[in-house]
Design an enzyme around this catalytic site. Structure first.
Site, PDB file in Angstrom:
ATOM      1  N   SER A 120      -3.198   6.321  -7.396  1.00  0.00           N
ATOM      2  CA  SER A 120      -4.150   5.634  -8.195  1.00  0.00           C
ATOM      3  C   SER A 120      -5.503   6.223  -8.448  1.00  0.00           C
ATOM      4  O   SER A 120      -5.941   6.885  -7.575  1.00  0.00           O
ATOM      5  CB  SER A 120      -4.438   4.227  -8.000  1.00  0.00           C
ATOM      6  OG  SER A 120      -3.145   3.409  -8.001  1.00  0.00           O
ATOM      7  N   GLU A 138       9.361   1.371  -2.198  1.00  0.00           N
ATOM      8  CA  GLU A 138       8.412   0.414  -1.801  1.00  0.00           C
ATOM      9  C   GLU A 138       8.751  -0.780  -1.520  1.00  0.00           C
ATOM     10  O   GLU A 138       8.206  -1.609  -0.894  1.00  0.00           O
ATOM     11  CB  GLU A 138       7.253   0.468  -2.943  1.00  0.00           C
ATOM     12  CG  GLU A 138       6.279   1.553  -2.991  1.00  0.00           C
ATOM     13  CD  GLU A 138       5.138   1.182  -3.837  1.00  0.00           C
ATOM     14  OE1 GLU A 138       4.073   1.406  -3.303  1.00  0.00           O
ATOM     15  OE2 GLU A 138       5.288   1.170  -5.061  1.00  0.00           O
ATOM     16  N   GLY A 192      -2.001   8.987  -1.958  1.00  0.00           N
ATOM     17  CA  GLY A 192      -2.915   9.211  -3.070  1.00  0.00           C
ATOM     18  C   GLY A 192      -2.598   9.242  -4.434  1.00  0.00           C
ATOM     19  O   GLY A 192      -2.243  10.190  -5.059  1.00  0.00           O
ATOM     20  N   SER A 227      -5.056   2.664   0.190  1.00  0.00           N
ATOM     21  CA  SER A 227      -4.939   1.593   1.678  1.00  0.00           C
ATOM     22  C   SER A 227      -4.796   2.498   2.759  1.00  0.00           C
ATOM     23  O   SER A 227      -4.126   3.574   2.818  1.00  0.00           O
ATOM     24  CB  SER A 227      -3.613   0.708   1.472  1.00  0.00           C
ATOM     25  OG  SER A 227      -3.751  -0.127   0.342  1.00  0.00           O
TER      26      SER A 227
END
Length: 382
Positions: free
Chosen positions: A118, A234, A116, A150
């Site tokens: 953007s 990432e 959580g 996502s």
């Protein structure tokens, strides 16, 4: 033996191939597959600490696992956000209680996570988040909206970057909260339909959602430091697995060019050769930099390279087929989601490659400011 891998690594590769060959089942559901991986200890191979139901592996073994997984045709992972983003963050910033509570279910494939970050008004500008978390006696009340989340429709938990100090500005006063998604009436997930007709990401609305005090990672007000640390996780070994998938897609585009005769066009043929050469360069660069210290702009350079490469591949995928690429495999007017063949899906989905995960403009700004030392871009300017 491939460059950079020892005989021991190749033995490990044989073990991985054998296991995947016996276990991969295209009909298996996503959660069942995650539990299968977890039961064998394959989740958390890259974690620096064992003891949470995971096995640990060397860097080259992690590469072998990622590459063989990509080659095997195994189902897409639902647990990668918990394994590759949340877990390293907890290992770096979490308390012992948080590690013991959250890492074993991730390693077992039992709990799935979403991110959580953007918001509609704070996408690439993450410091501008407005989702608020108000402290109460035994926890926090969260109100706000996240977007492009996502797998939120499948997740059990969400790590949320929220503002816990309403008087602080920008990256100050933020906290990193672990929030259970099963809160009917307090959390609403709305899938976002993509160009491809599918919905892989979502809007998430928090209306009084609860998070416990002991589920703040890194302490209240330290969310920016934790969030930036997470972004550094990432990109890593998964880059090489991603390139295996890219190679498979490129091979399909080349086959299509041969079948249609498009390969005889010298301009198009030169573009295909360029795609092949650039993919090889990306692989060798990833292997070269994987074990060494990454510079402040390395993730941004990598993102710019692969995102634009993949987008050009999507364009080639439809160009080599000519007008036939505009025809659907079924009646598009009668189907929802409408069916696409592989080339059409690649073309449409890759349009987003230069946007998600930080747009090209953001990546160039990072390189300009943090690598080249150019003046910082003005914030808040209209």
């Amino acid at each position: 033996m491939e460059f950079g891998f020892s005989d021991e690594d190749e033995d490990f590769r044989a073990e991985v191939r054998a296991w995947l060959g016996e276990r991969v089942d295209a009909s298996m559901g996503k959660r069942a597959w995650e539990r299968t991986l977890g039961a064998a200890g394959w989740i958390g191979l890259g974690w620096p600490e064992p003891g949470y139901g995971n096995r640990t592996g060397t860097l080259t073994q992690q590469v072998v696992w990622a590459e063989e997984y990509a080659r095997s045709g195994a189902p897409p992972r639902s647990g990668h956000i918990g394994e590759n983003l949340l877990a390293p963050t907890l290992l770096a910033h979490g308390s012992e209680e948080q590690k013991k509570r959250f890492l074993p279910p991730v390693a077992a494939g039992e709990e799935l996570w979403c991110q959580g970050y953007s918001e509609p008004g704070a996408g690439s500008d993450l410091a501008g988040v407005r989702t608020a978390a108000v402290r109460e006696r035994d926890g926090y009340r969260i109100r706000g909206q996240k977007i492009w989340t996502s797998l939120a429709h499948e997740a059990d938990w969400c790590f949320v970057l929220a503002r816990t100090d309403p008087d602080a500005r920008r990256h100050h006063g933020l906290s990193f909260l672990l929030v259970p998604m099963d809160q009917p009436g307090r959390i609403e997930v709305r899938p976002i339909r993509q160009l491809t007709g599918t919905s892989d990401f979502n809007e998430v609305f928090f209306d009084g959602a609860r998070a416990r005090v002991e589920h703040v990672v890194g302490g209240e007000g330290n969310g920016w430091r934790v969030a930036m640390s997470l972004l550094g996780f990432e990109r890593g070994v998964s880059t090489l697995a991603q390139q295996i998938g890219f190679a498979r897609e490129l091979a399909q585009v080349i086959d299509a060019a041969v079948q249609t005769g498009a390969v005889h066009d010298p301009v198009l043929r030169a573009r295909l050769v360029r795609q092949w050469a650039e993919l090889r360069v990306m692989r060798w660069n990833a292997l070269r930099t994987l074990g060494g210290p990454a510079g402040p702009g390395a993730p941004s350079v990598a993102k710019l390279l692969w995102a634009n490469w993949h987008q050009r591949l999507g364009e080639l995928a439809v160009e080599v087929r000519g007008a036939a690429a505009a025809a659907g495999p079924a009646d598009w007017s009668a189907a929802s989601p409408y069916p696409l063949d592989a080339a059409q899906h690649l073309f449409l989905f890759s349009r987003a490659d230069t946007l998600y995960g930080g747009s090209d403009q953001i990546q160039r700004t990072i390189i300009a400011e943090r690598v080249l030392g150019l003046p910082a871009e003005p914030k808040g300017a209209v």
